[in-house]
Design a protein around this motif. Structure first.
Motif, PDB file in Angstrom:
ATOM      1  N   GLN A 196      25.716   1.451  23.405  1.00  0.00           N
ATOM      2  CA  GLN A 196      27.101   1.766  23.804  1.00  0.00           C
ATOM      3  C   GLN A 196      26.932   2.134  25.370  1.00  0.00           C
ATOM      4  O   GLN A 196      26.276   2.853  25.744  1.00  0.00           O
ATOM      5  CB  GLN A 196      27.814   2.945  23.008  1.00  0.00           C
ATOM      6  N   THR A 197      28.187   1.732  25.924  1.00  0.00           N
ATOM      7  CA  THR A 197      28.519   2.356  27.190  1.00  0.00           C
ATOM      8  C   THR A 197      28.856   4.007  26.922  1.00  0.00           C
ATOM      9  O   THR A 197      29.675   4.310  25.747  1.00  0.00           O
ATOM     10  CB  THR A 197      29.663   1.580  27.684  1.00  0.00           C
ATOM     11  N   VAL A 198      28.401   4.624  27.587  1.00  0.00           N
ATOM     12  CA  VAL A 198      28.950   6.132  27.611  1.00  0.00           C
ATOM     13  C   VAL A 198      29.463   6.796  28.811  1.00  0.00           C
ATOM     14  O   VAL A 198      29.171   6.296  29.957  1.00  0.00           O
ATOM     15  CB  VAL A 198      27.711   7.079  27.396  1.00  0.00           C
ATOM     16  N   GLN A 199      30.633   7.338  28.563  1.00  0.00           N
ATOM     17  CA  GLN A 199      31.471   8.118  29.517  1.00  0.00           C
ATOM     18  C   GLN A 199      31.158   9.467  29.538  1.00  0.00           C
ATOM     19  O   GLN A 199      31.205  10.083  28.733  1.00  0.00           O
ATOM     20  CB  GLN A 199      33.001   7.727  29.283  1.00  0.00           C
ATOM     21  N   VAL A 200      30.547   9.866  30.671  1.00  0.00           N
ATOM     22  CA  VAL A 200      30.172  11.373  31.027  1.00  0.00           C
ATOM     23  C   VAL A 200      31.158  11.928  31.996  1.00  0.00           C
ATOM     24  O   VAL A 200      31.225  11.483  33.062  1.00  0.00           O
ATOM     25  CB  VAL A 200      28.934  11.466  31.266  1.00  0.00           C
ATOM     26  N   THR A 201      31.870  12.746  31.507  1.00  0.00           N
ATOM     27  CA  THR A 201      32.820  13.338  32.421  1.00  0.00           C
ATOM     28  C   THR A 201      33.055  15.033  32.465  1.00  0.00           C
ATOM     29  O   THR A 201      32.462  15.578  31.453  1.00  0.00           O
ATOM     30  CB  THR A 201      34.250  12.927  31.895  1.00  0.00           C
ATOM     31  N   ALA A 202      33.519  15.437  33.371  1.00  0.00           N
ATOM     32  CA  ALA A 202      33.703  17.024  33.386  1.00  0.00           C
ATOM     33  C   ALA A 202      35.069  17.434  34.065  1.00  0.00           C
ATOM     34  O   ALA A 202      35.350  16.764  35.178  1.00  0.00           O
ATOM     35  CB  ALA A 202      32.467  17.775  34.027  1.00  0.00           C
ATOM     36  N   ASP A 203      35.536  18.519  33.857  1.00  0.00           N
ATOM     37  CA  ASP A 203      36.759  19.018  34.435  1.00  0.00           C
ATOM     38  C   ASP A 203      36.696  20.532  34.538  1.00  0.00           C
ATOM     39  O   ASP A 203      35.825  21.348  33.786  1.00  0.00           O
ATOM     40  CB  ASP A 203      37.966  18.927  33.549  1.00  0.00           C
ATOM     41  N   ALA A 204      37.181  20.963  35.581  1.00  0.00           N
ATOM     42  CA  ALA A 204      37.249  22.750  35.901  1.00  0.00           C
ATOM     43  C   ALA A 204      38.699  23.072  35.420  1.00  0.00           C
ATOM     44  O   ALA A 204      39.489  22.676  36.297  1.00  0.00           O
ATOM     45  CB  ALA A 204      36.717  23.030  37.078  1.00  0.00           C
ATOM     46  N   ARG A 205      38.962  24.136  34.893  1.00  0.00           N
ATOM     47  CA  ARG A 205      40.099  24.751  34.603  1.00  0.00           C
ATOM     48  C   ARG A 205      40.135  26.172  34.953  1.00  0.00           C
ATOM     49  O   ARG A 205      38.954  26.956  34.784  1.00  0.00           O
ATOM     50  CB  ARG A 205      40.712  24.884  33.063  1.00  0.00           C
ATOM     51  N   ASP A 206      41.279  26.825  35.490  1.00  0.00           N
ATOM     52  CA  ASP A 206      41.171  28.188  35.922  1.00  0.00           C
ATOM     53  C   ASP A 206      41.824  28.965  34.594  1.00  0.00           C
ATOM     54  O   ASP A 206      42.844  28.566  33.872  1.00  0.00           O
ATOM     55  CB  ASP A 206      42.269  28.373  36.940  1.00  0.00           C
ATOM     56  N   MET A 207      41.272  30.262  34.312  1.00  0.00           N
ATOM     57  CA  MET A 207      41.786  31.168  33.426  1.00  0.00           C
ATOM     58  C   MET A 207      42.216  32.234  34.488  1.00  0.00           C
ATOM     59  O   MET A 207      41.688  32.676  35.244  1.00  0.00           O
ATOM     60  CB  MET A 207      40.703  31.696  32.257  1.00  0.00           C
ATOM     61  N   ASP A 208      43.702  32.500  34.182  1.00  0.00           N
ATOM     62  CA  ASP A 208      44.296  33.557  34.636  1.00  0.00           C
ATOM     63  C   ASP A 208      43.612  34.955  34.577  1.00  0.00           C
ATOM     64  O   ASP A 208      43.616  35.446  33.446  1.00  0.00           O
ATOM     65  CB  ASP A 208      45.560  33.544  34.055  1.00  0.00           C
ATOM     66  N   ARG A 209      43.337  35.329  35.775  1.00  0.00           N
ATOM     67  CA  ARG A 209      42.394  36.845  35.856  1.00  0.00           C
ATOM     68  C   ARG A 209      43.393  37.896  35.394  1.00  0.00           C
ATOM     69  O   ARG A 209      42.943  38.843  34.858  1.00  0.00           O
ATOM     70  CB  ARG A 209      42.157  37.139  37.229  1.00  0.00           C
ATOM     71  N   ASP A 210      44.667  37.852  35.497  1.00  0.00           N
ATOM     72  CA  ASP A 210      45.656  38.870  35.068  1.00  0.00           C
ATOM     73  C   ASP A 210      45.719  39.031  33.518  1.00  0.00           C
ATOM     74  O   ASP A 210      46.156  40.103  32.990  1.00  0.00           O
ATOM     75  CB  ASP A 210      47.025  38.495  35.752  1.00  0.00           C
ATOM     76  N   VAL A 211      45.364  37.901  32.564  1.00  0.00           N
ATOM     77  CA  VAL A 211      45.643  38.012  31.239  1.00  0.00           C
ATOM     78  C   VAL A 211      44.160  37.784  30.525  1.00  0.00           C
ATOM     79  O   VAL A 211      44.221  37.959  29.293  1.00  0.00           O
ATOM     80  CB  VAL A 211      46.527  36.939  30.705  1.00  0.00           C
ATOM     81  N   TYR A 212      43.133  37.474  31.123  1.00  0.00           N
ATOM     82  CA  TYR A 212      41.886  37.369  30.473  1.00  0.00           C
ATOM     83  C   TYR A 212      41.319  38.701  30.230  1.00  0.00           C
ATOM     84  O   TYR A 212      41.488  39.654  30.856  1.00  0.00           O
ATOM     85  CB  TYR A 212      41.050  36.462  31.423  1.00  0.00           C
ATOM     86  N   ALA A 213      41.061  38.612  28.769  1.00  0.00           N
ATOM     87  CA  ALA A 213      40.435  40.061  28.184  1.00  0.00           C
ATOM     88  C   ALA A 213      38.938  39.749  27.736  1.00  0.00           C
ATOM     89  O   ALA A 213      38.679  38.810  27.216  1.00  0.00           O
ATOM     90  CB  ALA A 213      41.343  40.578  27.139  1.00  0.00           C
ATOM     91  N   LYS A 214      38.201  40.865  28.082  1.00  0.00           N
ATOM     92  CA  LYS A 214      36.747  40.753  27.596  1.00  0.00           C
ATOM     93  C   LYS A 214      36.253  42.072  27.289  1.00  0.00           C
ATOM     94  O   LYS A 214      36.531  43.092  27.931  1.00  0.00           O
ATOM     95  CB  LYS A 214      35.892  40.125  28.865  1.00  0.00           C
ATOM     96  N   ARG A 215      35.498  42.162  26.234  1.00  0.00           N
ATOM     97  CA  ARG A 215      34.798  43.520  25.844  1.00  0.00           C
ATOM     98  C   ARG A 215      33.391  43.287  25.372  1.00  0.00           C
ATOM     99  O   ARG A 215      33.156  42.264  24.397  1.00  0.00           O
ATOM    100  CB  ARG A 215      35.522  44.219  24.724  1.00  0.00           C
ATOM    101  N   LEU A 216      32.372  43.878  26.006  1.00  0.00           N
ATOM    102  CA  LEU A 216      31.126  43.654  25.738  1.00  0.00           C
ATOM    103  C   LEU A 216      30.783  44.969  24.564  1.00  0.00           C
ATOM    104  O   LEU A 216      30.883  46.104  24.792  1.00  0.00           O
ATOM    105  CB  LEU A 216      30.202  44.029  26.779  1.00  0.00           C
ATOM    106  N   LEU A 217      30.296  44.219  23.582  1.00  0.00           N
ATOM    107  CA  LEU A 217      29.798  45.285  22.233  1.00  0.00           C
ATOM    108  C   LEU A 217      28.139  45.468  22.563  1.00  0.00           C
ATOM    109  O   LEU A 217      27.564  44.518  22.457  1.00  0.00           O
ATOM    110  CB  LEU A 217      30.178  44.770  21.133  1.00  0.00           C
ATOM    111  N   PRO A 218      27.666  46.688  22.577  1.00  0.00           N
ATOM    112  CA  PRO A 218      26.291  46.620  23.006  1.00  0.00           C
ATOM    113  C   PRO A 218      25.363  46.631  21.610  1.00  0.00           C
ATOM    114  O   PRO A 218      26.046  46.773  20.498  1.00  0.00           O
ATOM    115  CB  PRO A 218      26.282  48.121  23.572  1.00  0.00           C
ATOM    116  N   ALA A 219      24.112  46.146  21.888  1.00  0.00           N
ATOM    117  CA  ALA A 219      23.335  46.004  21.003  1.00  0.00           C
ATOM    118  C   ALA A 219      23.111  47.507  20.339  1.00  0.00           C
ATOM    119  O   ALA A 219      22.982  48.386  20.762  1.00  0.00           O
ATOM    120  CB  ALA A 219      22.247  45.412  21.248  1.00  0.00           C
ATOM    121  N   THR A 220      22.879  47.455  18.943  1.00  0.00           N
ATOM    122  CA  THR A 220      22.491  48.661  18.453  1.00  0.00           C
ATOM    123  C   THR A 220      21.151  48.863  17.868  1.00  0.00           C
ATOM    124  O   THR A 220      20.354  47.586  17.492  1.00  0.00           O
ATOM    125  CB  THR A 220      23.382  48.982  17.042  1.00  0.00           C
TER     126      THR A 220
END
Length: 121
Positions: free
Chosen positions: A97-121
């Protein structure tokens, strides 16, 4: 952050190794120098069983969608997507097959992005 979601068509079976593709994509992001710390990069591969190319041709595809916190300029995004296309293309073996390889970049809004790191125990 960032999140890289790579979808690929099921007709690519035998032409790519998921672990190698994930590693190559991650290496492309790491070598860019854009993301720190390195462990902030998350790559996931998603096979797509049901798909169609417009004409019905038996093409395959690999598409990466890079989501990252807003604030990066267009040139940086373009450099990242081009590096991803090159890295992923190198992971695709020969096939009918012919293969189409593509990529796109999107912004995540810094004001609403949430992240929490849970440390290993």
């Amino acid at each position: 952050m960032p999140h890289l979601r790579v979808e690929y068509s099921s007709n690519m079976a035998g032409r790519l190794d998921g672990a190698s593709l994930a590693q190559a994509a991650c290496d492309a992001l790491l070598s860019s120098g854009v993301f720190n710390p390195p462990d902030s990069i998350k790559v996931r591969l998603i096979p797509v069983e049901h798909f169609r190319v417009g004409s019905g041709a038996d093409h395959g595809f690999v598409h990466a969608e890079l989501a990252m916190l807003s604030g990066r300029d267009k040139a940086t995004k373009q450099r990242l997507t081009e590096a991803l296309v090159l890295a992923m293309s190198a992971c695709i073996g020969p096939g009918p097959q012919t293969v189409q390889v593509t990529a796109d970049a999107r912004d995540m809004d810094r004001d609403v992005y949430a992240k929490r790191l849970l440390p290993a125990t």
